[in-house]
Design an enzyme around this catalytic site. Structure first.
Site, PDB file in Angstrom:
ATOM      1  N   ALA A   1       4.278  35.250  85.576  1.00 40.07           N
ATOM      2  CA  ALA A   1       2.929  35.778  85.769  1.00 40.07           C
ATOM      3  C   ALA A   1       2.665  37.052  84.964  1.00 40.07           C
ATOM      4  O   ALA A   1       1.521  37.330  84.595  1.00 40.07           O
ATOM      5  CB  ALA A   1       2.706  36.034  87.253  1.00 40.07           C
TER       6      ALA A   1
ATOM      7  N   THR B   1      -0.931  39.237  82.940  1.00 37.67           N
ATOM      8  CA  THR B   1      -1.644  40.357  83.584  1.00 37.67           C
ATOM      9  C   THR B   1      -2.559  41.074  82.585  1.00 37.67           C
ATOM     10  O   THR B   1      -3.627  41.550  82.949  1.00 37.67           O
ATOM     11  CB  THR B   1      -0.680  41.387  84.223  1.00 37.67           C
ATOM     12  OG1 THR B   1       0.197  41.881  83.226  1.00 37.67           O
ATOM     13  CG2 THR B   1       0.107  40.793  85.375  1.00 37.67           C
TER      14      THR B   1
ATOM     15  N   GLN C   1       6.278  29.417  84.346  1.00 39.39           N
ATOM     16  CA  GLN C   1       5.992  29.294  85.779  1.00 39.39           C
ATOM     17  C   GLN C   1       4.495  29.450  86.006  1.00 39.39           C
ATOM     18  O   GLN C   1       4.018  29.329  87.125  1.00 39.39           O
ATOM     19  CB  GLN C   1       6.748  30.391  86.542  1.00 39.39           C
ATOM     20  CG  GLN C   1       8.255  30.282  86.378  1.00 39.39           C
ATOM     21  CD  GLN C   1       8.960  31.549  86.842  1.00 39.39           C
ATOM     22  OE1 GLN C   1       9.281  31.697  88.004  1.00 39.39           O
ATOM     23  NE2 GLN C   1       9.207  32.459  85.920  1.00 39.39           N
TER      24      GLN C   1
ATOM     25  N   VAL D   1       0.374  28.827  85.761  1.00 38.38           N
ATOM     26  CA  VAL D   1      -0.461  27.641  85.952  1.00 38.38           C
ATOM     27  C   VAL D   1      -1.791  27.797  85.209  1.00 38.38           C
ATOM     28  O   VAL D   1      -2.693  26.987  85.360  1.00 38.38           O
ATOM     29  CB  VAL D   1      -0.715  27.419  87.471  1.00 38.38           C
ATOM     30  CG1 VAL D   1       0.590  27.133  88.198  1.00 38.38           C
ATOM     31  CG2 VAL D   1      -1.427  28.611  88.131  1.00 38.38           C
ATOM     32  N   ASP D   2      -1.909  28.867  84.388  1.00 35.21           N
ATOM     33  CA  ASP D   2      -3.217  29.226  83.827  1.00 35.21           C
ATOM     34  C   ASP D   2      -3.558  28.570  82.491  1.00 35.21           C
ATOM     35  O   ASP D   2      -4.688  28.677  82.015  1.00 35.21           O
ATOM     36  CB  ASP D   2      -3.334  30.763  83.715  1.00 35.21           C
ATOM     37  CG  ASP D   2      -2.188  31.389  82.898  1.00 35.21           C
ATOM     38  OD1 ASP D   2      -1.664  30.731  81.969  1.00 35.21           O
ATOM     39  OD2 ASP D   2      -1.826  32.548  83.197  1.00 35.21           O
TER      40      ASP D   2
ATOM     41  N   HIS E   1       5.447  24.726  87.411  1.00 40.19           N
ATOM     42  CA  HIS E   1       4.632  24.788  88.631  1.00 40.19           C
ATOM     43  C   HIS E   1       3.264  24.133  88.455  1.00 40.19           C
ATOM     44  O   HIS E   1       2.321  24.441  89.177  1.00 40.19           O
ATOM     45  CB  HIS E   1       4.476  26.243  89.104  1.00 40.19           C
ATOM     46  CG  HIS E   1       5.776  26.857  89.535  1.00 40.19           C
ATOM     47  ND1 HIS E   1       6.018  28.203  89.556  1.00 40.19           N
ATOM     48  CD2 HIS E   1       6.928  26.275  89.975  1.00 40.19           C
ATOM     49  CE1 HIS E   1       7.265  28.430  89.968  1.00 40.19           C
ATOM     50  NE2 HIS E   1       7.832  27.288  90.220  1.00 40.19           N
TER      51      HIS E   1
ATOM     52  N   CYS F   1      -5.823  14.774  95.385  1.00 40.44           N
ATOM     53  CA  CYS F   1      -6.085  14.597  96.813  1.00 40.44           C
ATOM     54  C   CYS F   1      -4.738  14.472  97.523  1.00 40.44           C
ATOM     55  O   CYS F   1      -3.900  13.654  97.141  1.00 40.44           O
ATOM     56  CB  CYS F   1      -6.927  13.347  97.066  1.00 40.44           C
ATOM     57  SG  CYS F   1      -7.023  12.978  98.841  1.00 40.44           S
TER      58      CYS F   1
ATOM     59  N   THR G   1       8.649  37.846  84.064  1.00 40.59           N
ATOM     60  CA  THR G   1       9.022  37.171  85.306  1.00 40.59           C
ATOM     61  C   THR G   1      10.045  38.013  86.044  1.00 40.59           C
ATOM     62  O   THR G   1      10.962  38.565  85.428  1.00 40.59           O
ATOM     63  CB  THR G   1       9.554  35.731  85.066  1.00 40.59           C
ATOM     64  OG1 THR G   1      10.129  35.249  86.284  1.00 40.59           O
ATOM     65  CG2 THR G   1      10.569  35.641  83.937  1.00 40.59           C
TER      66      THR G   1
ATOM     67  N   ILE H   1       4.356  44.021  77.786  1.00 43.35           N
ATOM     68  CA  ILE H   1       4.570  42.792  77.022  1.00 43.35           C
ATOM     69  C   ILE H   1       3.674  42.744  75.775  1.00 43.35           C
ATOM     70  O   ILE H   1       4.119  42.366  74.693  1.00 43.35           O
ATOM     71  CB  ILE H   1       4.303  41.569  77.936  1.00 43.35           C
ATOM     72  CG1 ILE H   1       5.407  41.477  78.990  1.00 43.35           C
ATOM     73  CG2 ILE H   1       4.197  40.275  77.137  1.00 43.35           C
ATOM     74  CD1 ILE H   1       5.085  40.583  80.175  1.00 43.35           C
TER      75      ILE H   1
HETATM   76  P1  NAD Z   1       6.199  37.881  89.596  1.00 40.83           P
HETATM   77  O1  NAD Z   1       4.870  38.348  90.092  1.00 40.83           O
HETATM   78  O2  NAD Z   1       7.287  37.690  90.577  1.00 40.83           O
HETATM   79  O3  NAD Z   1       6.758  38.908  88.490  1.00 40.83           O
HETATM   80  C1  NAD Z   1       5.982  39.323  87.409  1.00 40.83           C
HETATM   81  C2  NAD Z   1       6.770  40.421  86.701  1.00 40.83           C
HETATM   82  O4  NAD Z   1       6.057  40.753  85.520  1.00 40.83           O
HETATM   83  C3  NAD Z   1       6.913  41.698  87.526  1.00 40.83           C
HETATM   84  O5  NAD Z   1       8.281  42.063  87.603  1.00 40.83           O
HETATM   85  C4  NAD Z   1       6.091  42.743  86.747  1.00 40.83           C
HETATM   86  O6  NAD Z   1       6.695  44.029  86.743  1.00 40.83           O
HETATM   87  C5  NAD Z   1       6.083  42.160  85.357  1.00 40.83           C
HETATM   88  N1  NAD Z   1       4.876  42.504  84.576  1.00 40.83           N
HETATM   89  C6  NAD Z   1       3.578  42.366  84.962  1.00 40.83           C
HETATM   90  N2  NAD Z   1       2.749  42.703  83.970  1.00 40.83           N
HETATM   91  C7  NAD Z   1       3.532  43.122  82.943  1.00 40.83           C
HETATM   92  C8  NAD Z   1       3.260  43.600  81.617  1.00 40.83           C
HETATM   93  N3  NAD Z   1       2.021  43.709  81.161  1.00 40.83           N
HETATM   94  N4  NAD Z   1       4.315  43.934  80.839  1.00 40.83           N
HETATM   95  C9  NAD Z   1       5.602  43.815  81.288  1.00 40.83           C
HETATM   96  N5  NAD Z   1       5.913  43.338  82.509  1.00 40.83           N
HETATM   97  C10 NAD Z   1       4.898  42.993  83.335  1.00 40.83           C
HETATM   98  O7  NAD Z   1       5.929  36.561  88.734  1.00 40.83           O
HETATM   99  P2  NAD Z   1       6.852  35.281  88.490  1.00 40.83           P
HETATM  100  O8  NAD Z   1       8.257  35.670  88.238  1.00 40.83           O
HETATM  101  O9  NAD Z   1       6.109  34.460  87.475  1.00 40.83           O
HETATM  102  O10 NAD Z   1       6.854  34.489  89.879  1.00 40.83           O
HETATM  103  C11 NAD Z   1       5.725  34.339  90.668  1.00 40.83           C
HETATM  104  C12 NAD Z   1       5.075  32.958  90.757  1.00 40.83           C
HETATM  105  O11 NAD Z   1       3.717  33.244  90.578  1.00 40.83           O
HETATM  106  C13 NAD Z   1       5.337  31.944  89.712  1.00 40.83           C
HETATM  107  O12 NAD Z   1       5.913  30.880  90.349  1.00 40.83           O
HETATM  108  C14 NAD Z   1       3.929  31.524  89.170  1.00 40.83           C
HETATM  109  O13 NAD Z   1       3.753  30.139  89.369  1.00 40.83           O
HETATM  110  C15 NAD Z   1       2.952  32.208  90.027  1.00 40.83           C
HETATM  111  N6  NAD Z   1       1.788  32.908  89.420  1.00 40.83           N
HETATM  112  C16 NAD Z   1       1.208  32.470  88.262  1.00 40.83           C
HETATM  113  C17 NAD Z   1       0.129  33.169  87.719  1.00 40.83           C
HETATM  114  C18 NAD Z   1      -0.503  32.653  86.455  1.00 40.83           C
HETATM  115  O14 NAD Z   1      -0.507  31.454  86.200  1.00 40.83           O
HETATM  116  N7  NAD Z   1      -1.002  33.537  85.594  1.00 40.83           N
HETATM  117  C19 NAD Z   1      -0.352  34.316  88.335  1.00 40.83           C
HETATM  118  C20 NAD Z   1       0.251  34.740  89.545  1.00 40.83           C
HETATM  119  C21 NAD Z   1       1.344  34.027  90.062  1.00 40.83           C
END
Ligand code: NAD
Length: 251
Positions: free
Chosen positions: A24, A28, A103, A105-106, A123, A131, A197, A240
């Protein structure tokens, strides 16, 4: 950090087979909050965890209505790929990206230019809806049209069942073939690059030790520490959107 960045950049530019594992955090900077980061959905509102849990989703129409509102926000607002997504698309253009396991979904990796057959979505994704009773599948945009027209929790038009985007929530089974493909890719990597992640969701976090044991260099790009930092060959904390373009520029 500067030393790690230049070493990691060298490994990537000389690799035949780079595999990325994204979470995710890579989205961000496109305006989509993560779950566990400092501004994450779960960090700021622990109840939001219910939105990602199939038991609450199936049991509570209010949870489903909120989930559809979130989907509406995600698709209606001007959400675009960012520099991190484009840097990974550049690796594929240069013929180095063997697979991109996400991981997320976007769908932003494909929009940035990574091809569908290289992206492994462990995911699922939000662009299709299913459905939960009769297994009808169709485009999410059609369901969102109904939400916009006032149906807060639209039922299946075929059987009246509960609709849900074709994403895998906590409590739902993963697709074994997709996980096998992701793990196979990690095992074949010269370089495994994890990006944004927290590496706390299993079984996909196991891709890191698997790749390492198979001889890959492991590079972790994440603002916060992860449980696998001590195993990594390079750990790059920071943004990132700044780090990935420098890391993946080639040459
Ligand atoms: P997580 O939220 O557990 O971890 C995200 C990590 O990214 C954090 O440790 C954070 O510090 C880091 N981070 C955030 N923005 C950053 C940036 N700009 N630069 C550097 N680091 C940054 O996410 P995860 O490990 O992907 O697990 C959570 C679950 O959330 C996944 O299974 C996923 O399916 C789902 N998810 C997906 C989305 C999406 O599709 N965009 C959004 C939210 C959650």
């Amino acid at each position: 950090m500067a030393d790690d960045l230049s070493a990691a950049s060298h490994w990537i530019s000389h690799a035949n087979t780079v595999v990325a594992l994204t979470g995710a955090g890579i989205s961000t900077e496109s305006g989509i909050p993560d779950f566990r980061g400092p501004k994450g959905l779960w960090t700021t509102n622990p109840k939001a965890e219910r939105l990602s849990d199939i038991r609450y989703y199936m049991a509570d129409t209010e949870v489903r209505a909120l989930a559809w509102q979130k989907r509406l926000e995600l698709t209606a607002s001007a959400v675009e790929p960012n520099a991190g997504h484009y840097a990974l698309a550049g690796l594929e253009r240069r013929g180095q990206m063997h697979a991109l396991v996400t991981q997320n979904v976007d769908g932003l990796h494909q929009r940035a230019g990574n091809s569908q057959d290289r992206v492994i979505e462990v995911h699922g994704n939000i662009h299709e809806t299913v459905c939960m009773s009769c297994h009808w599948r169709g485009p999410t945009r059609d369901v969102l049209t109904r939400v916009r027209a006032g149906e807060a929790d639209p039922p299946c038009e075929r059987c009246g069942g509960i609709l849900k985007t074709a994403t895998i929530s906590f409590g739902q089974a993963l697709v074994p073939e997709v996980i096998d493909r992701a793990m196979g890719a990690a095992e074949a990597a010269d370089v495994l690059l994890t990006v944004g992640t927290s590496l706390q969701v299993y079984p996909i976090a196991d891709a890191v030790p698997l790749a390492k044991q198979a001889g890959a260099r492991v590079i972790i790009v994440n603002a916060e520490p992860t449980p696998f930092d001590s195993m990594a060959d390079a750990v790059l904390p920071g943004r990132i959107g700044e780090i990935l373009p420098a890391l993946c520029q080639g040459g």
